[in-house]
Design a protein around this motif. Structure first.
Motif, PDB file in Angstrom:
ATOM      1  N   UNK A 166       3.347 -27.018  -5.929  1.00  0.00           N
ATOM      2  CA  UNK A 166       3.745 -26.390  -4.661  1.00  0.00           C
ATOM      3  C   UNK A 166       4.448 -25.059  -4.908  1.00  0.00           C
ATOM      4  N   UNK A 167       5.332 -25.022  -5.900  1.00  0.00           N
ATOM      5  CA  UNK A 167       6.055 -23.774  -6.191  1.00  0.00           C
ATOM      6  C   UNK A 167       5.097 -22.687  -6.677  1.00  0.00           C
ATOM      7  N   UNK A 168       4.135 -23.069  -7.517  1.00  0.00           N
ATOM      8  CA  UNK A 168       3.188 -22.079  -8.042  1.00  0.00           C
ATOM      9  C   UNK A 168       2.302 -21.521  -6.937  1.00  0.00           C
ATOM     10  N   UNK A 169       1.768 -22.405  -6.081  1.00  0.00           N
ATOM     11  CA  UNK A 169       0.917 -21.910  -4.995  1.00  0.00           C
ATOM     12  C   UNK A 169       1.714 -21.048  -4.025  1.00  0.00           C
ATOM     13  N   UNK A 170       2.918 -21.462  -3.686  1.00  0.00           N
ATOM     14  CA  UNK A 170       3.741 -20.666  -2.770  1.00  0.00           C
ATOM     15  C   UNK A 170       4.072 -19.304  -3.387  1.00  0.00           C
ATOM     16  N   UNK A 225       3.227 -13.602  -3.308  1.00  0.00           N
ATOM     17  CA  UNK A 225       3.121 -12.342  -4.045  1.00  0.00           C
ATOM     18  C   UNK A 225       1.838 -11.592  -3.684  1.00  0.00           C
ATOM     19  N   UNK A 226       0.729 -12.310  -3.473  1.00  0.00           N
ATOM     20  CA  UNK A 226      -0.532 -11.650  -3.112  1.00  0.00           C
ATOM     21  C   UNK A 226      -0.436 -10.968  -1.761  1.00  0.00           C
ATOM     22  N   UNK A 227       0.235 -11.622  -0.814  1.00  0.00           N
ATOM     23  CA  UNK A 227       0.369 -11.027   0.517  1.00  0.00           C
ATOM     24  C   UNK A 227       1.451  -9.955   0.534  1.00  0.00           C
ATOM     25  N   UNK A 273      -7.957 -18.309  -8.935  1.00  0.00           N
ATOM     26  CA  UNK A 273      -7.045 -17.704  -9.916  1.00  0.00           C
ATOM     27  C   UNK A 273      -5.631 -18.284  -9.881  1.00  0.00           C
ATOM     28  N   UNK A 274      -5.270 -18.900  -8.791  1.00  0.00           N
ATOM     29  CA  UNK A 274      -3.927 -19.466  -8.680  1.00  0.00           C
ATOM     30  C   UNK A 274      -3.806 -20.830  -9.363  1.00  0.00           C
ATOM     31  N   UNK A 275      -4.930 -21.483  -9.623  1.00  0.00           N
ATOM     32  CA  UNK A 275      -4.887 -22.829 -10.212  1.00  0.00           C
ATOM     33  C   UNK A 275      -4.336 -22.819 -11.637  1.00  0.00           C
ATOM     34  N   UNK A 276      -4.554 -21.733 -12.359  1.00  0.00           N
ATOM     35  CA  UNK A 276      -4.019 -21.668 -13.725  1.00  0.00           C
ATOM     36  C   UNK A 276      -2.495 -21.672 -13.673  1.00  0.00           C
ATOM     37  N   UNK A 277      -1.928 -20.862 -12.784  1.00  0.00           N
ATOM     38  CA  UNK A 277      -0.468 -20.816 -12.645  1.00  0.00           C
ATOM     39  C   UNK A 277       0.045 -22.159 -12.136  1.00  0.00           C
ATOM     40  N   UNK A 278      -0.700 -22.769 -11.189  1.00  0.00           N
ATOM     41  CA  UNK A 278      -0.280 -24.071 -10.657  1.00  0.00           C
ATOM     42  C   UNK A 278      -0.269 -25.128 -11.751  1.00  0.00           C
ATOM     43  N   UNK A 279      -1.292 -25.111 -12.624  1.00  0.00           N
ATOM     44  CA  UNK A 279      -1.327 -26.092 -13.716  1.00  0.00           C
ATOM     45  C   UNK A 279      -0.149 -25.897 -14.666  1.00  0.00           C
ATOM     46  N   UNK A 280       0.119 -24.641 -15.006  1.00  0.00           N
ATOM     47  CA  UNK A 280       1.212 -24.385 -15.948  1.00  0.00           C
ATOM     48  C   UNK A 280       2.570 -24.802 -15.366  1.00  0.00           C
ATOM     49  N   UNK A 297       3.002 -27.028 -13.056  1.00  0.00           N
ATOM     50  CA  UNK A 297       3.000 -28.491 -12.927  1.00  0.00           C
ATOM     51  C   UNK A 297       3.460 -29.117 -14.242  1.00  0.00           C
ATOM     52  N   UNK A 298       2.944 -28.641 -15.355  1.00  0.00           N
ATOM     53  CA  UNK A 298       3.335 -29.184 -16.658  1.00  0.00           C
ATOM     54  C   UNK A 298       4.807 -28.893 -16.934  1.00  0.00           C
TER      55      UNK A 298
END
Length: 181
Positions: free
Chosen positions: A67-71, A76-78, A94-101, A103-104
């Motif tokens: 949630x924090x990564x997607x938000x 930032x994109x907007x 492109x946001x899924x990579x940041x979300x995965x990182x 999340x871990x």
């Protein structure tokens, strides 16, 4: 007058300790604390431990990271839009990579915090029942009890479980722990 905290029963070896744990598994309302000088997984399994709650900390931490990564990435994109080839500003792949990182990262941090919380660490004061020989060569079971009736029953059950010796544990206020033999 010191306050009675419980009774400790000493056992000669790990096999006698496991037999003692099995004895108490059949008695409702008596759940002993186990003290061993070395890690003994068979004694831990004999206690029939329940599942750990640390996994829930990991789940909440991981979902919070997503949630924090997607938000963060969408905000930032907007906030600073870069339009490339007419593509939409918010694009999920492109946001899924940041979300995965994240999340871990968040899941790992939450797991460590959950472990420390669930195991009540750091515990800087030893239990009432702990004695230095338990860290060297003695195996022991401790039963908490608060009055003489419970003490007598606990000592009897410890002896029936195979303890070679029982010791009453008293605690006098905030002072040093005392052993009455």
């Amino acid at each position: 007058m010191s306050e009675l905290r419980g009774v400790v029963g000493y056992f000669d070896d790990p096999d006698a300790l496991r037999a003692g744990i099995d004895h108490f598994n059949g008695i409702r309302g008596m759940r002993p604390e186990v003290y061993t000088p070395i890690p003994d997984m068979s004694a831990i399994y004999a206690l029939n431990p329940s599942t750990s709650g640390v996994r829930w900390f990991s789940l909440v931490g991981g979902l919070s990271g997503i949630a924090a990564a997607l938000a963060m990435t969408i905000w930032m994109s907007w906030d600073y839009p870069v339009i490339v080839g007419g593509k939409p500003i918010t694009s999920l792949p492109p946001y899924l990579v940041v979300a995965f990182e994240l999340m871990v990262l968040f899941g790992s941090i939450a797991s460590v915090i959950g472990f420390l919380f669930m195991s009540r660490l750091p515990d800087l004061t030893p239990s009432d029942a702990y004695r230095p020989p338990m860290g060297v060569d003695r195996f022991a079971l401790y039963l908490a009890c608060s009055d003489e009736t419970e003490r007598g029953r606990a000592a009897g059950e410890l002896l029936a479980a195979g303890a070679t010796e029982t010791v009453d544990i008293h605690h006098a206020g905030l002072g040093r722990l005392q052993v009455n033999q």
